[in-house]
Design an enzyme around this catalytic site. Structure first.
Site, PDB file in Angstrom:
ATOM      1  CG  MET A   1     -58.480 -54.238  12.304  1.00  0.00           C
ATOM      2  SD  MET A   1     -60.239 -54.383  12.673  1.00  0.00           S
ATOM      3  CE  MET A   1     -60.839 -52.834  11.978  1.00  0.00           C
ATOM      4  CB  CYS A   2     -58.642 -60.180  15.239  1.00  0.00           C
ATOM      5  SG  CYS A   2     -59.740 -59.474  16.497  1.00  0.00           S
ATOM      6  CD  GLN A   3     -52.382 -60.543  12.341  1.00  0.00           C
ATOM      7  OE1 GLN A   3     -52.044 -61.414  11.546  1.00  0.00           O
ATOM      8  NE2 GLN A   3     -52.117 -59.268  12.125  1.00  0.00           N
ATOM      9  CB  ILE A  78     -54.249 -63.716  17.314  1.00  0.00           C
ATOM     10  CG1 ILE A  78     -53.448 -65.024  17.232  1.00  0.00           C
ATOM     11  CG2 ILE A  78     -53.666 -62.809  18.380  1.00  0.00           C
ATOM     12  CD1 ILE A  78     -52.016 -64.821  16.789  1.00  0.00           C
ATOM     13  CG  ASN A 108     -59.278 -58.866  11.102  1.00  0.00           C
ATOM     14  OD1 ASN A 108     -59.446 -57.902  11.836  1.00  0.00           O
ATOM     15  ND2 ASN A 108     -58.408 -58.865  10.112  1.00  0.00           N
TER      16      ASN A 108
END
Length: 256
Positions: A1-3, A78, A108
């Site tokens: 997963m993204c941040q 990110i 996210n």
């Protein structure tokens, strides 16, 4: 997963301390290495920095780290690619205009079987489910109102739209028009409000400590929202799955 990383303040503030730890999660202290971006609102304007390289060693990130841009609303992201190839067109945050305002969005998560119809006003440029969701939200709001509605009406509409999209999967996201910041939790999201009396904070991802009492005034109030806490000596509040908050002037104005 993204941040995800967001900041909402009652006075223009730089995000250098939080970003110093956050950018390291893009390929150094974590494995999110498929691009990154950050947006700063400044009055009616917006600075948007994007790079499809890992943030931990991005020259653009180095520029942002050395540039104390002051803003009342910031959203950073990110990426760990799940839908859509690595590239600038698929790099968050995404920007659109509505009602004479810039709007910024970052997501996210991963949405399954989510294929909203092409909008009249907003269509994706890239191939991510995230941008498709952003365009769908903007399209819905634009069709409801030709001008900014009362904030409470907008809050209720965002809750409704977030709930409908969340049915398709993980939908942690942040949205801002420069006046407020809306944060919606599907799985993981935390926040902290820093205000007087200020204390010291120590980053999780880097051995850096700052004494906010030396960097602020007694009237300052700063809310920081992140996927995971950025410091190890402060109390971060976990946002429950399905919960949303709207931050304005460094405090949670609405929550549900």
């Amino acid at each position: 997963m993204c941040q995800l990383l967001g900041m909402n303040c009652n006075t223009p503030t730089d995000i250098l301390f939080s970003f110093e730890g956050f950018h390291r999660r893009g390929g150094l202290t974590d494995h999110h290495a498929d691009g990154w971006g950050i947006a700063f609102f400044e009055g009616r304007g917006c600075r948007l920095f994007l790079d499809d390289k890992p943030s931990a060693d991005s020259p653009v990130a180095a520029l942002v780290r050395s540039y104390p841009i002051k803003s009342e609303n910031v959203i950073a992201h990110i990426r760990k690619a799940t839908v859509g190839p690595v590239g600038l067109a698929n790099t968050h945050p995404f920007l659109r205009e509505m009602w004479g305002q810039y709007w910024i969005f970052a997501h996210n998560g991963d949405l399954k079987d989510y294929h909203p119809a092409p909008g009249r006003y907003y269509r994706p440029v890239g191939g991510t489910d995230s941008e498709a969701a952003f365009c769908a939200i903007m399209e819905n709001l634009r069709r409801r109102w030709d001008a900014p509605p009362p904030l409470e009406a907008l809050w209720q509409a965002l809750l409704e739209l977030a709930g409908a999209i969340r049915a398709h999967g993980v939908f942690n996201f942040m949205l801002s028009n420069g006046e407020w910041l809306f944060a919606h939790c599907s799985t993981h999201l935390h926040y902290i409000v820093r205000q007087a009396p200020f204390a010291t904070a120590h980053l999780l991802d880097e051995d850096i400590t700052v004494d906010f009492a030396e960097e602020t005034t007694p009237d300052d109030r700063v809310a920081v929202i992140a996927t995971q806490p950025l410091t190890d000596n402060e109390h971060w509040t976990r946002i429950d799955p399905g919960q949303a908050l709207l931050f304005k002037d460094g405090r949670a104005l609405f929550h549900a």
